[in-house]
Design a protein around this motif. Structure first.
Motif, PDB file in Angstrom:
ATOM      1  N   THR A 120      51.164  39.896  27.096  1.00 31.19           N
ATOM      2  CA  THR A 120      52.625  39.982  27.057  1.00 31.19           C
ATOM      3  C   THR A 120      53.277  38.734  26.472  1.00 31.19           C
ATOM      4  N   ARG A 121      52.809  37.539  26.866  1.00 31.45           N
ATOM      5  CA  ARG A 121      53.453  36.305  26.404  1.00 31.45           C
ATOM      6  C   ARG A 121      52.803  35.730  25.149  1.00 31.45           C
ATOM      7  N   GLY A 122      51.492  35.846  25.082  1.00 35.08           N
ATOM      8  CA  GLY A 122      50.785  35.288  23.939  1.00 35.08           C
ATOM      9  C   GLY A 122      50.823  36.206  22.734  1.00 35.08           C
ATOM     10  N   ASP A 123      50.208  37.367  22.886  1.00 38.48           N
ATOM     11  CA  ASP A 123      50.100  38.308  21.758  1.00 38.48           C
ATOM     12  C   ASP A 123      51.353  39.163  21.575  1.00 38.48           C
ATOM     13  N   LYS A 124      52.112  39.362  22.657  1.00 36.37           N
ATOM     14  CA  LYS A 124      53.265  40.262  22.668  1.00 36.37           C
ATOM     15  C   LYS A 124      52.862  41.649  22.175  1.00 36.37           C
ATOM     16  N   ASN A 125      51.689  42.048  22.628  1.00 38.99           N
ATOM     17  CA  ASN A 125      51.123  43.337  22.223  1.00 38.99           C
ATOM     18  C   ASN A 125      51.312  44.355  23.348  1.00 38.99           C
ATOM     19  N   PHE A 126      52.545  44.824  23.507  1.00 41.51           N
ATOM     20  CA  PHE A 126      52.863  45.774  24.569  1.00 41.51           C
ATOM     21  C   PHE A 126      54.098  46.564  24.155  1.00 41.51           C
ATOM     22  N   GLN A 127      54.397  47.605  24.904  1.00 39.21           N
ATOM     23  CA  GLN A 127      55.622  48.369  24.673  1.00 39.21           C
ATOM     24  C   GLN A 127      56.661  48.048  25.752  1.00 39.21           C
ATOM     25  N   ILE A 128      56.311  48.306  27.000  1.00 38.10           N
ATOM     26  CA  ILE A 128      57.152  47.920  28.133  1.00 38.10           C
ATOM     27  C   ILE A 128      56.257  47.263  29.167  1.00 38.10           C
ATOM     28  N   ALA A 129      56.713  46.162  29.764  1.00 35.60           N
ATOM     29  CA  ALA A 129      55.876  45.430  30.714  1.00 35.60           C
ATOM     30  C   ALA A 129      56.696  44.919  31.884  1.00 35.60           C
ATOM     31  N   ARG A 130      56.036  44.752  32.991  1.00 35.94           N
ATOM     32  CA  ARG A 130      56.663  44.169  34.169  1.00 35.94           C
ATOM     33  C   ARG A 130      57.014  42.712  33.860  1.00 35.94           C
ATOM     34  N   SER A 131      58.207  42.300  34.259  1.00 38.14           N
ATOM     35  CA  SER A 131      58.613  40.921  34.030  1.00 38.14           C
ATOM     36  C   SER A 131      59.622  40.501  35.092  1.00 38.14           C
ATOM     37  N   GLY A 132      60.134  39.293  34.957  1.00 38.90           N
ATOM     38  CA  GLY A 132      61.106  38.776  35.910  1.00 38.90           C
ATOM     39  C   GLY A 132      61.334  37.298  35.643  1.00 38.90           C
ATOM     40  N   TRP A 133      62.284  36.728  36.358  1.00 36.45           N
ATOM     41  CA  TRP A 133      62.578  35.318  36.163  1.00 36.45           C
ATOM     42  C   TRP A 133      63.261  34.750  37.392  1.00 36.45           C
ATOM     43  N   MET A 134      62.842  33.544  37.791  1.00 42.41           N
ATOM     44  CA  MET A 134      63.499  32.801  38.860  1.00 42.41           C
ATOM     45  C   MET A 134      64.132  31.567  38.244  1.00 42.41           C
ATOM     46  N   GLY A 135      65.429  31.392  38.466  1.00 44.93           N
ATOM     47  CA  GLY A 135      66.154  30.292  37.864  1.00 44.93           C
ATOM     48  C   GLY A 135      65.694  28.932  38.359  1.00 44.93           C
ATOM     49  N   ASP A 136      65.779  27.944  37.480  1.00 45.62           N
ATOM     50  CA  ASP A 136      65.401  26.573  37.828  1.00 45.62           C
ATOM     51  C   ASP A 136      66.562  25.795  38.435  1.00 45.62           C
ATOM     52  N   TYR A 137      67.791  26.269  38.212  1.00 43.75           N
ATOM     53  CA  TYR A 137      68.979  25.573  38.697  1.00 43.75           C
ATOM     54  C   TYR A 137      70.110  26.584  38.781  1.00 43.75           C
ATOM     55  N   ASN A 138      71.177  26.231  39.501  1.00 41.08           N
ATOM     56  CA  ASN A 138      72.249  27.193  39.723  1.00 41.08           C
ATOM     57  C   ASN A 138      73.282  27.141  38.602  1.00 41.08           C
ATOM     58  N   ASP A 139      72.966  27.843  37.538  1.00 43.90           N
ATOM     59  CA  ASP A 139      73.870  27.968  36.399  1.00 43.90           C
ATOM     60  C   ASP A 139      73.417  29.181  35.593  1.00 43.90           C
ATOM     61  N   PRO A 140      74.357  29.955  35.020  1.00 38.61           N
ATOM     62  CA  PRO A 140      73.974  31.140  34.239  1.00 38.61           C
ATOM     63  C   PRO A 140      72.994  30.841  33.113  1.00 38.61           C
ATOM     64  N   MET A 141      73.035  29.611  32.589  1.00 37.10           N
ATOM     65  CA  MET A 141      72.196  29.269  31.447  1.00 37.10           C
ATOM     66  C   MET A 141      70.708  29.430  31.752  1.00 37.10           C
ATOM     67  N   THR A 142      70.294  29.190  32.987  1.00 35.73           N
ATOM     68  CA  THR A 142      68.873  29.278  33.317  1.00 35.73           C
ATOM     69  C   THR A 142      68.334  30.701  33.165  1.00 35.73           C
ATOM     70  N   PHE A 143      69.233  31.676  33.093  1.00 35.53           N
ATOM     71  CA  PHE A 143      68.835  33.060  32.816  1.00 35.53           C
ATOM     72  C   PHE A 143      69.119  33.441  31.362  1.00 35.53           C
ATOM     73  N   LEU A 144      70.304  33.103  30.897  1.00 34.68           N
ATOM     74  CA  LEU A 144      70.708  33.550  29.559  1.00 34.68           C
ATOM     75  C   LEU A 144      69.908  32.913  28.435  1.00 34.68           C
ATOM     76  N   ASP A 145      69.468  31.655  28.609  1.00 36.44           N
ATOM     77  CA  ASP A 145      68.715  31.038  27.507  1.00 36.44           C
ATOM     78  C   ASP A 145      67.279  31.553  27.402  1.00 36.44           C
ATOM     79  N   THR A 146      66.838  32.348  28.364  1.00 36.06           N
ATOM     80  CA  THR A 146      65.486  32.922  28.264  1.00 36.06           C
ATOM     81  C   THR A 146      65.409  34.012  27.197  1.00 36.06           C
ATOM     82  N   PHE A 147      66.569  34.472  26.700  1.00 31.58           N
ATOM     83  CA  PHE A 147      66.560  35.498  25.653  1.00 31.58           C
ATOM     84  C   PHE A 147      66.884  34.924  24.276  1.00 31.58           C
ATOM     85  N   LEU A 148      66.826  33.593  24.155  1.00 31.24           N
ATOM     86  CA  LEU A 148      66.882  32.997  22.829  1.00 31.24           C
ATOM     87  C   LEU A 148      65.591  33.339  22.085  1.00 31.24           C
TER      88      LEU A 148
END
Length: 529
Positions: free
Chosen positions: A417-445
């Motif tokens: 999923t992270r290295g090859d990105k050889n998938f169609q749909i995969a389980r994922s998630g994210w836990m923020g490092d700090y209390n600000d929207p950026m810790t989530f929104l910048d993960t889709f850069l």
């Protein structure tokens, strides 16, 4: 034989913890034996919890989860928001009585970004000038934007205005370190001479058994620390933890078996902590079918999130109809409450969601699922497989779409999923490092390692980059709301729910500091008689 061994282990644990309230202070459980107690390397919830009691950064969080001065008693910020000057407490000391100085922070942060040290969480220092270049071996560690002006004055220069920088300073990797100790013992210092600057020092550490901490009289604020002694039981067996909570041997625990939650709730031992975390399905936006945002929105709308929470996960999660979780702050109030949901998760609106999903799928060229290819879902665990099996049934019943599950071992899953990105749909998630929207929104850069679905939208990139360099808090937050609006319209991921951490607490245990941002702290904990 396994059952007998488990019983013997449990009774051994009970015997070792007898006279808990008198001999062991407060007996609590956060997790098993930590992988490390070195702030530079720690990336786990339990490891961070132990370090939060033994180390203290420039800032911290109070009982109400608000940011407060810690090792630094005050600071000044330049007009361009690029230079922070911290004034350290002159009465702050290490556990052995040595004064805490600005150089202790300079050393610790340089060590964290040193590519030879290879910390997996070094990216958390990226807001500091030259940190990313040093991590990538492009500059020497001496070029990091931090310097001691004198023993008690620390100057930090940032790459660009970072509104959440003070929040970052409260996390583990920003702790100070003793250069003399690490020079003497190397990376094994945390086993041989573990000295911090926080409220507690480690008096005893028996691997896979217990971690004992005593209140440090050298801590600058020791007179206001309530709990004199903490014993962390390093338990990993959920059944032992539950039994120990029920009989009063253990005061605090976590992660009970799902099947025990209803009974434990009835007994009054369960509490829920909303977390800065989201569970979602990553969608490969380069896939010929899934690159159509109408398809992605149809797949999302046809999922009954309430059913999953009530019948599969059973952990008091919150249905997610956005990316940024409810505990994240806005200028005022909650970013999520101010931004609202992007589709309804109300049970009474689910039928309408399905109709809209069918319309979008037909518009994309797949009426009633006709000619829609079989989708493969990649997963890494049995629990995630159970979640997707519910989704699988919903897609079949509501959209006439067939899917198959591909369950992989963790290492293979990460590479796929992270290295090859050889998938169609995969389980994922994210836990923020700090209390600000950026810790989530910048993960889709586009260049973020967390952007496993290869999402790219230039307008989104421009909005996030603008917010990253904007020192005006109000306009910056408005930009982040616009970015989430755009992201959710594109739907490059499928949000399922926002996490809550299930904890076990004896009713007589009071004063535990519970936070959505950092692990629980027991500075002010006590047993009510």
């Amino acid at each position: 034989m396994k059952k007998i061994a488990l019983i013997l282990l449990y009774f051994t644990f009970l015997i070792s913890c007898s006279n808990t309230k008198t001999d062991n202070g407060l007996l609590i459980n956060i997790g098993p034996e930590p992988k490390t107690l070195d702030p530079t390397y720690t990336e786990t919830y339990d490891g961070s919890a132990y370090i939060a009691h033994t180390f203290e950064g420039l800032t911290s969080r109070d009982k109400d989860d608000k940011l407060i001065p810690a090792a630094a008693e005050s600071w000044d910020i330049s007009d361009d928001y690029l230079t922070y000057t911290f004034h350290l407490r002159t009465n702050a000391k290490w556990h052995d009585g040595v004064p805490v100085t600005a150089n202790d922070f300079v050393y610790a942060w340089r060590r964290a970004v040193d590519p030879k040290v290879a910390s997996s969480v070094s990216y958390q220092l990226n807001p500091i000038k030259n940190a990313a270049k040093i991590i990538n071996s492009e500059l020497p560690i001496e070029e990091l934007g931090v310097k001691a002006l004198d023993d008690y004055t620390l100057e930090v220069t940032l790459e660009s205005p970072t509104a959440y920088f003070l929040d970052l300073l409260a996390i583990t990797i920003y702790s100070p370190l003793r250069e003399d100790i690490i020079n003497e013992y190397g990376d094994s210092w945390s086993q041989k001479k573990y000295i911090g600057n926080g409220p507690y020092y480690v008096s005893e550490h028996i691997n896979n058994d217990k971690l004992v901490m005593i209140k440090s009289t050298n801590y600058w604020n020791s007179e206001n620390i309530t709990a004199e002694k903490l014993t962390f039981a390093l338990l990993d067996n959920p059944n032992t933890i539950v039994s120990s909570i029920e009989n009063g041997t253990l005061m605090f625990g976590s992660n009970p078996p799902l099947q025990d939650i209803p009974k434990l709730t009835e007994e009054g031992y369960i509490d829920y902590v909303p977390l800065l975390a989201i569970y979602f399905l990553s969608v490969n936006t380069t896939n010929e079918v899934l690159k159509d945002k109408r398809v992605r929105n149809a797949l999302s709308l046809s999922i009954d999130r309430n059913y999953i929470i009530k019948n599969v996960t059973k952990g008091a999660e919150t249905p997610a109809a956005a990316l940024v979780p409810p505990p994240v702050y806005d200028i005022e109030g909650s970013f999520r409450e101010n931004g609202g949901d992007y589709f309804s998760t109300k049970e009474e609106d689910y039928a309408k969601n399905i109709e809209e999903a069918k319309r979008l799928l037909a518009e994309a060229g797949y009426p009633d699922g006709k000619n829609f290819p079989v989708i493969e879902f990649t997963v890494e665990s049995e629990s995630s497989k159970n979640i997707f099996e519910a989704v699988q049934q919903m897609w079949k019943e509501n959209l006439n779409i067939d899917t198959v599950v591909n369950q992989l071992e963790w290492g293979v899953f990460m590479q796929t999923t992270r290295g090859d990105k050889n998938f169609q749909i995969a389980r994922s998630g994210w836990m923020g490092d700090y209390n600000d929207p950026m810790t989530f929104l910048d993960t889709f850069l586009s260049y973020s390692p967390q952007n496993t679905g290869s999402y790219y939208n230039k307008e989104y990139e421009d909005l996030i980059k603008s917010a990253l360099t904007n020192g005006d808090k109000v306009s910056r937050m408005q930009t982040l709301h616009k970015a989430e609006d755009l992201l959710m319209a594109d739907m490059p991921f499928i949000p399922l729910y926002f996490y809550s951490r299930v904890i076990l607490v004896r009713p007589e245990l009071k004063g535990v500091m519970i936070s959505a941002v950092i692990p629980p702290r027991f500075f002010y904990a006590y047993i009510e008689k």
